[in-house]
Design a protein around this motif. Structure first.
Motif, PDB file in Angstrom:
ATOM      1  N   PRO A  82      -1.653   2.717   3.920  1.00  0.00           N
ATOM      2  CA  PRO A  82      -2.161   3.602   2.826  1.00  0.00           C
ATOM      3  C   PRO A  82      -0.671   3.854   1.211  1.00  0.00           C
ATOM      4  CG  PRO A  82      -3.891   4.184   3.545  1.00  0.00           C
ATOM      5  CD  PRO A  82      -3.094   3.762   4.337  1.00  0.00           C
ATOM      6  N   ARG A  83       0.178   4.416   2.262  1.00  0.00           N
ATOM      7  CA  ARG A  83       1.539   4.358   1.522  1.00  0.00           C
ATOM      8  C   ARG A  83       2.212   3.657   1.421  1.00  0.00           C
ATOM      9  NH1 ARG A  83       6.651   7.531   3.737  1.00  0.00           N
ATOM     10  NH2 ARG A  83       7.356   8.851   1.476  1.00  0.00           N
ATOM     11  N   HIS A 122       1.112   0.419   1.251  1.00  0.00           N
ATOM     12  CA  HIS A 122       0.703  -0.169  -0.019  1.00  0.00           C
ATOM     13  C   HIS A 122       0.673   0.374  -1.618  1.00  0.00           C
ATOM     14  CE1 HIS A 122      -3.270  -1.844  -2.202  1.00  0.00           C
ATOM     15  NE2 HIS A 122      -3.079  -2.259  -1.954  1.00  0.00           N
ATOM     16  N   ARG A 123       0.789   2.255  -1.633  1.00  0.00           N
ATOM     17  CA  ARG A 123       1.200   2.563  -2.612  1.00  0.00           C
ATOM     18  C   ARG A 123       2.548   2.101  -3.373  1.00  0.00           C
ATOM     19  NH1 ARG A 123       1.779   7.546  -1.676  1.00  0.00           N
ATOM     20  NH2 ARG A 123       0.211   7.915   0.237  1.00  0.00           N
ATOM     21  N   TYR A 124       4.315   1.991  -1.972  1.00  0.00           N
ATOM     22  CA  TYR A 124       5.230   1.956  -2.531  1.00  0.00           C
ATOM     23  C   TYR A 124       5.242   0.766  -3.026  1.00  0.00           C
ATOM     24  CZ  TYR A 124       6.928   6.421  -1.865  1.00  0.00           C
ATOM     25  OH  TYR A 124       7.378   7.499  -1.888  1.00  0.00           O
ATOM     26  N   GLU A 137       4.213  -0.427  -6.818  1.00  0.00           N
ATOM     27  CA  GLU A 137       5.064   0.215  -7.836  1.00  0.00           C
ATOM     28  C   GLU A 137       6.220  -0.684  -7.732  1.00  0.00           C
ATOM     29  OE1 GLU A 137       5.195   3.235  -9.011  1.00  0.00           O
ATOM     30  OE2 GLU A 137       7.191   3.251 -10.217  1.00  0.00           O
ATOM     31  N   ARG A 140       4.529  -3.754  -9.314  1.00  0.00           N
ATOM     32  CA  ARG A 140       5.122  -3.057 -11.160  1.00  0.00           C
ATOM     33  C   ARG A 140       6.150  -3.834 -11.826  1.00  0.00           C
ATOM     34  NH1 ARG A 140       0.733   0.269  -9.668  1.00  0.00           N
ATOM     35  NH2 ARG A 140       2.042   1.682  -9.411  1.00  0.00           N
ATOM     36  N   ILE A 173      14.579   4.261   0.101  1.00  0.00           N
ATOM     37  CA  ILE A 173      12.524   4.878  -0.597  1.00  0.00           C
ATOM     38  C   ILE A 173      11.262   5.791  -0.494  1.00  0.00           C
ATOM     39  CG2 ILE A 173      11.243   3.815  -2.626  1.00  0.00           C
ATOM     40  CD1 ILE A 173      12.790   1.138  -2.588  1.00  0.00           C
ATOM     41  N   MET A 174      10.868   4.936   0.978  1.00  0.00           N
ATOM     42  CA  MET A 174      10.312   5.785   0.896  1.00  0.00           C
ATOM     43  C   MET A 174      10.754   6.505   2.401  1.00  0.00           C
ATOM     44  SD  MET A 174       7.714   2.784   2.535  1.00  0.00           S
ATOM     45  CE  MET A 174       6.031   4.246   2.857  1.00  0.00           C
ATOM     46  N   ARG A 191      -8.813   0.274  -7.982  1.00  0.00           N
ATOM     47  CA  ARG A 191      -7.115   0.331  -8.111  1.00  0.00           C
ATOM     48  C   ARG A 191      -7.327  -0.664  -6.306  1.00  0.00           C
ATOM     49  NH1 ARG A 191      -4.816   4.696  -8.206  1.00  0.00           N
ATOM     50  NH2 ARG A 191      -3.991   4.463 -10.350  1.00  0.00           N
ATOM     51  N   ARG A 192      -8.539  -0.216  -5.569  1.00  0.00           N
ATOM     52  CA  ARG A 192      -8.578  -0.225  -4.176  1.00  0.00           C
ATOM     53  C   ARG A 192      -9.603  -1.470  -3.469  1.00  0.00           C
ATOM     54  NH1 ARG A 192      -7.195   4.555  -5.384  1.00  0.00           N
ATOM     55  NH2 ARG A 192      -5.812   5.346  -3.545  1.00  0.00           N
TER      56      ARG A 192
END
Lengths: 239, 239
Positions: free
Chosen positions: A32-33, A35-37, A40, A43, A57-58, A123-124
């Motif tokens: 999931p992490r 996926h979040r990054y 981002e 976007r 970044i992570m 969102r998911r």
DNA sequence: TAGATTGTTAATCGATTAACAATC
DNA sequence: TAGATTGTTAATCGATTAACAATC
């Protein structure tokens, strides 16, 4: 073998189904992490990313990123890196974003309302279907486009609407009963916010117990530890 | 050396300060769960528990329980087991339940209201001090005995009331700014519910990012994996 | 081609489990 | 004392990191 154009994010005839066999729990927890990054980056219109930049970044090692992503198949391309869109899509697929699961939220209190009014589900790729509550005052009302039904209707509703996921934001004492009702009605996953560990061993249901408070306790643990370290350190002798 | 009567839960002159040096992250992450189960045992008036019985209840190995609890010092007694009250007290201490931290909640939306109306803070010894919001409509109102102030007053309020913890339930875009304000005002821990990873490297603040959605994704991952396994298994040949 | 960066193996590190001596 | 159960060491297992060959 068909080639998959990972660089442009377009595909040949047959994309390799992502493989899930024997992926370690540690990797799954990190998905999931990623996926979040990646969301981002997407976007921000980033087209490609290397493991080394993503690692900056992570704040994890590039080695770990490559190792992790490789559990499911080769998502990158040597000399190029990873196509952000392609990688995001693959991880989304792994996380069931495209599975189209349908969810009901039981408990239309503040937490239930907070969840349905957020982009949490959308969102998911999880479809919010309805809210349920035992309070007659709430039944019939609408929150964030979602109608509130009485819990008495829960079992039928789940069956008739082929609900996949039940979200539990009911009081502790009600949780087990509601969960069982849903399990009987064919719900296959339960997301439990009641402050107790739900177990549905007799049913073929996956349970995720969400313990929000554990996170607060961890924060407090770290705060106390920090103080212990800084304050009143004798600095005299011995270790 | 003074003896500590772990069995009766009473103490000799000097209880050993629980030691925190170099406790592994894996153990720390498990502490809140021990706390929950021991709290439950305590409510059920259990006086003692052995690692083997606790292992059955919690579904972890007895070996792990003994190993974990021993990181902080000998909490048990050979031939007897663990005194539930004593152990609960020790773990509470580790988790800062007796530290008396004071918290403000910024964002009086559904999530903020859900948090303040629960026993979330109280149960963990954290004192809720006030709510904050940017919406003039909400300012001056009271939720669960907590007054809502305007965020403009946040910095002063934190300073004057020696706030330790800031809880962020504001929209994503507002989170970083509010967090910085609180850090400047001497807040030492931030519990962030905005769906992004807050970093306050310049400040001496501990941040816990709460990603509720990750838990939903993990649930979905497991659901998809299960289906993959059951459905359409060729069972023809090859692996 | 040369440069970049992945995929992958091997080495290290950390966490879990098993076993048993210590001790209540 | 005998029985029970912890504390603790050693063995195993899993996860992370480092290194480099493969390859785009």
């Amino acid at each position: 073998m068909e080639r998959i154009d990972k660089v442009n994010g377009t595909f040949g005839r047959r994309a390799p189904a992502v493989s899930r066999d024997s992926v370690s729990p540690a990797v799954i927890k990190r998905l999931p992490r990623y996926h979040r990054y990646l969301g981002e980056l997407l976007r921000n219109d980033r087209l490609r990313i290397s493991s080394s930049e993503l690692s900056r970044i992570m704040r994890v090692t590039a080695s770990q990123i490559r190792q992790d992503l490789n559990c499911f198949g080769g998502f990158g391309q040597q000399g190029y890196g990873y196509n952000v869109k392609y990688l995001y899509g693959k991880i989304s697929e792994l996380l069931g974003v495209s599975a189209g699961y349908r969810a009901v939220i039981v408990g239309a209190g503040n937490l239930g309302k907070a969840l349905v009014s957020s982009h949490m589900f959308e969102r998911r790729g999880v479809i919010r279907s309805a809210l349920f509550d035992i309070d007659e005052e709430l039944v019939g009302k609408t929150f964030s486009d979602l109608k509130v039904y009485h819990v008495d209707e829960l079992e039928n509703y789940c069956r008739e609407n082929r609900i996949d996921i039940g979200v539990l934001t009911v009081p502790r004492d009600a949780a087990a009963g509601v969960a069982e009702t849903m399990a009987k009605a064919g719900v296959r996953g339960i997301w439990n916010f009641a402050n107790m560990e739900l177990r549905l061993d007799e049913y073929d249901v996956i349970v995720q117990n969400m313990h929000i408070g554990d996170s607060l306790m961890t924060l407090c643990y770290e705060m106390v530890s920090k103080e212990d370290k800084h304050e009143a350190r004798p600095e005299v002798e011995g270790k």
